[in-house]
Design a protein around this motif. Structure first.
Motif, PDB file in Angstrom:
ATOM      1  N   ASN A 162     -16.508 -29.546 -14.926  1.00 25.14           N
ATOM      2  CA  ASN A 162     -17.314 -28.536 -15.630  1.00 25.14           C
ATOM      3  C   ASN A 162     -16.715 -27.135 -15.474  1.00 25.14           C
ATOM      4  OD1 ASN A 162     -19.097 -30.514 -16.426  1.00 25.14           O
ATOM      5  ND2 ASN A 162     -20.613 -30.083 -14.828  1.00 25.14           N
ATOM      6  N   THR A 163     -16.280 -26.809 -14.258  1.00 27.23           N
ATOM      7  CA  THR A 163     -15.730 -25.470 -14.015  1.00 27.23           C
ATOM      8  C   THR A 163     -14.422 -25.270 -14.768  1.00 27.23           C
ATOM      9  OG1 THR A 163     -16.748 -25.484 -11.816  1.00 27.23           O
ATOM     10  CG2 THR A 163     -15.070 -23.814 -12.240  1.00 27.23           C
ATOM     11  N   GLN A 185     -15.178 -24.671 -18.400  1.00 28.57           N
ATOM     12  CA  GLN A 185     -15.656 -23.302 -18.647  1.00 28.57           C
ATOM     13  C   GLN A 185     -14.506 -22.301 -18.591  1.00 28.57           C
ATOM     14  OE1 GLN A 185     -18.731 -22.560 -15.766  1.00 28.57           O
ATOM     15  NE2 GLN A 185     -20.043 -24.230 -16.488  1.00 28.57           N
ATOM     16  N   THR A 214     -12.230 -21.632 -21.615  1.00 31.69           N
ATOM     17  CA  THR A 214     -12.741 -20.817 -22.731  1.00 31.69           C
ATOM     18  C   THR A 214     -12.626 -19.335 -22.439  1.00 31.69           C
ATOM     19  OG1 THR A 214     -15.007 -20.797 -21.860  1.00 31.69           O
ATOM     20  CG2 THR A 214     -14.379 -22.659 -23.282  1.00 31.69           C
TER      21      THR A 214
END
Length: 747
Positions: A535-536, A539, A542
């Motif tokens: 997930n990190t 993120q 982006t």
């Protein structure tokens, strides 16, 4: 039902530690073996053995050379037998007075019941003592030309054992007696089957040579008892239990391994008011690696220090983990908190630590503290000498114990000693500032194998020797197989491997500690960790924000202030990176009570505040500073999500953080970049890192810029090569390689 009646010193408590554990384990597991201690000791000196978790509790104890007999569980006298002995015993004061007035013997100042014990020598008139004993209707028993006991007539180890066997209604064919000195002769005169263990007093072996009921073992101590079980048909079923257990274990190394480390392989926790021992939380992998050396049943002792318990009782030896390390015990050296603070947190850190890392202006040399340091080292040496088997291998760790070999070698010349330095080792002109340099070098030269992280430290050590003693270099090896040579600050081309000093050969080694790959991999495979990393990273893909990670202990050696200043200058000179880079700085506090680090802590705090105050915006803070110790699981997650690891100690013996970062990035197929100080020992192992000079602000900024600008393909390729190196030379490779080199010194 079998009854084993055994002498203690030299017999049940003798022999190799491995054989003792084999015998003790057998007795604990088989409920149809009754155990009787038959000893010349008084009951008071047997009691500590009853609290030893390694030693099985005896069913009965015959003490005072047969004059005392008690239940081993309750310590109540076996009245029927004890009463008869009491009736035969005259006044001990009259006997002692008459013997001392008329002979040259010396009274033994030990607890005695229903006996009088003396020291004698070959000049003593034994006939005179026999006459005195006879006048009191007593007998004389001697042992190893040193010990002499006067007891009630007809009372001895054998007579009391025979009375106990009759009292318990045990089949005489099921009794096995064991001893090692002439003091035990009466045990064999009972007619019971017996074993004279190896290395017994020659007089006992001579007296019993013609006894058909006696087996003469070649193995000493407990090993001799096991040997007898295997060779005496009546008891072979018990020996099979030992053999079956051994078949489940792989072939064991022949020499016992003694690990001497300032830490024990467990930590203390208080649960419901009770102190229990748990596995260590440290992630560095050194302890698991050392424990792994004993997984296949190798015999070993781990000697370490611990704060003395509140009741000041000594901690008995104990098995560390019988299922995984069946022949490894912990021997605890209990020291007061004050001793530990003075030894480790004050003297070692104020005198040796700054000198080892070439910060001589910070060194403080206190001769009173040196005397205390010697005292602690002597305690360690004496404990090793007491616990180690014959010809054991001893692996001593770290500069805290530099003087242990000096005390140990005279006590136990049979031991092979290895020493590993977990720190750097300075150049000769730095090391020789130490006021006690001659004593330290003299101690180290009593080792058989001396090892360091990298070849540069080996050569520094050899240079120190040149200023202390003549020697011959017998062998040199090329350093290029594992290490960089000319292309970095700590590189050397050749490394000295073997020295000859006054006819003694000393082996040297360069063996950098590796990372605990198993632990790292297990954390990465945890589902919540995998999810967090995924997930990190998604993120971050982006955004244009690059995460720079620094993990270090608060120490001037690590250069935390220089790094903060360099980052501030970087943001000043390259304003385009404001808002696009963040420095996550994890600074682990030093051990409690380390006052020498207070100033550097305050300076770092101010520097971080100034930079954040100057450059931060509502959306971005340049430095996230954590002055606390994070769980290793959290650190692994940070390794995984960071784009750059910025590891810039002014000096460092090795630096495992750099290797851990590589291990995590390589495992997740990451493309992180490693910027590493060329004064960290690991720099000569990691040729694809971006090296920097932490003493040069320009180098610090340019190396960081290089990492930020490096194309992803190149970062990935570099990381893959670094990972191959770190994965191969892991923590287990290090441990096994050291022991292999130490074993070579035996040949």
């Amino acid at each position: 039902m079998m009854l084993l009646a055994t002498d203690l010193d030299g017999t049940f408590l003798g022999g190799s530690m491995e054989n003792r554990l084999r015998l003790y384990r057998l007795i604990k597991q088989l409920t149809d073996i009754q155990l009787v201690f038959v000893t010349g000791r008084g009951i008071e000196s047997v009691i500590p053995l009853l609290n030893d978790p390694l030693i099985p509790r005896p069913n009965y104890i015959i003490a005072d050379v047969g004059a005392t007999v008690v239940n081993g569980l309750t310590l109540d006298a076996v009245e029927g037998i004890q009463g008869e002995i009491e009736q035969k015993w005259p006044s001990p004061y009259d006997i002692r007075t008459k013997v001392l007035e008329n002979t040259s013997v010396v009274y033994q100042e030990v607890p005695q019941q229903r006996r009088c014990s003396f020291y004698y020598d070959t000049e003593t008139d034994l006939d005179n003592i026999q006459e005195i004993a006879k006048s009191f209707d007593c007998d004389v028993i001697t042992s190893v030309d040193k010990y002499l006991d006067i007891l009630p007539k007809g009372v001895n180890k054998g007579s009391t054992l025979k009375a106990l066997v009759e009292y318990l209604h045990i089949n005489e064919e099921e009794v096995l007696v064991a001893g090692d000195t002439l003091n035990d002769l009466s045990l064999y005169d009972t007619g019971y089957k017996g074993v004279v263990v190896g290395k017994a007093e020659p007089a006992l072996s001579t007296y019993t040579a013609a006894y058909e009921n006696v087996y003469h073992a070649s193995s000493p101590g407990a090993g001799g008892i096991i040997e007898a079980l295997s060779n005496l048909e009546r008891f072979q079923k018990y020996a099979k239990s030992v053999e079956e257990r051994e078949m489940k274990q792989s072939k064991k190394a022949s020499n016992q391994l003694v690990v001497v480390y300032h830490r024990l392989p467990f930590e203390q926790e208080t649960v419901n008011g009770k102190t229990i021992r748990v596995a260590p939380k440290s992630p560095n992998g050194i302890i698991p690696s050392l424990l792994g050396l004993f997984e296949k049943g190798r015999s070993g002792i781990w000697i370490g220090e611990e704060v003395k318990q509140k009741d000041n009782t000594d901690v008995p030896n104990q098995l560390i983990d019988e299922d995984n390390y069946p022949n490894l015990i912990a021997a605890t050296i209990s020291l007061s908190k004050r001793d530990i603070d003075q030894f480790y947190r004050v003297f070692s850190k104020e005198a040796f630590w700054p000198t080892i890392f070439s910060f001589v202006d910070k060194a403080k040399f206190n001769h009173d503290d040196w005397d205390h340091y010697l005292k602690i080292n002597r305690i360690f040496a004496e404990r090793i000498a007491k616990e180690a088997d014959q010809d054991a291998l001893v692996w001593i760790h770290e500069y805290n114990l530099w003087m242990v070999p000096a005390y140990l070698k005279p006590l136990r010349p049979d031991l092979k000693i290895g020493f590993f330095h977990h720190t750097s080792f300075p150049a000769a002109d730095i090391f020789n500032i130490i006021p006690w340099r001659k004593e330290i070098i003299g101690s180290l030269l009593l080792c058989d194998f001396i090892s360091f992280h990298i070849p540069r430290y080996v050569e520094n050590f050899v240079d120190v020797l040149r200023s202390h003693t003549p020697f011959k270099v017998l062998k040199k090896i090329n350093a290029a197989k594992q290490f960089l040579t000319y292309s970095c600050a700590l590189g050397v081309n050749e490394m000295t491997k073997t020295l000859d000093i006054d006819g003694r050969k000393i082996r040297l080694g360069a063996q950098p500690v590796g990372v605990n790959m198993e632990k790292i991999c297990s954390i990465i495979e945890e589902q919540d960790v995998k999810k967090y990393i995924a997930n990190t990273r998604a993120q971050k893909s982006t955004t244009t924000l690059s995460t720079i990670l620094s993990v270090e202990r608060l120490d001037y050696v690590k250069g935390p202030l220089e790094k903060i200043h360099a980052f501030g200058e970087f943001l000043e000179e390259y304003p385009e990176y404001r808002g696009k880079v963040e420095l996550i700085n994890i600074c682990t506090p030093p051990s409690q009570g380390m006052k020498i680090y207070d100033d550097i802590r305050d300076e770092v705090n101010r520097a971080v505040g100034e930079i954040n105050g100057r450059f931060a915006t509502m959306e971005w803070v340049p430095i996230q500073y954590f002055y606390r110790s994070l769980p290793f699981r959290e650190v692994v997650k940070l390794y995984a999500i960071s784009d750059i690891a910025w590891i810039t100690p002014l000096r460092d013996g090795l630096n495992l953080v750099a290797k851990e970062y590589v291990a995590v990035q390589g495992r997740i197929s990451g493309s992180g970049a490693l910027v590493l100080s060329e004064f960290a020992g690991a720099s000569v192992e990691l040729p694809y890192a971006i090296l920097t000079n932490p003493y040069d602000m320009k180098s610090m900024k340019e190396s960081l810029l290089k990492a930020l600008l490096m194309p992803k393909d190149e970062r990935t390729a570099r990381m893959n090569r670094l990972y191959d190196q770190v994965n191969y030379y892991d923590i287990h490779y290090w441990g096994k390689d050291f022991v292999k080199e130490l074993e070579k010194s035996v040949k």
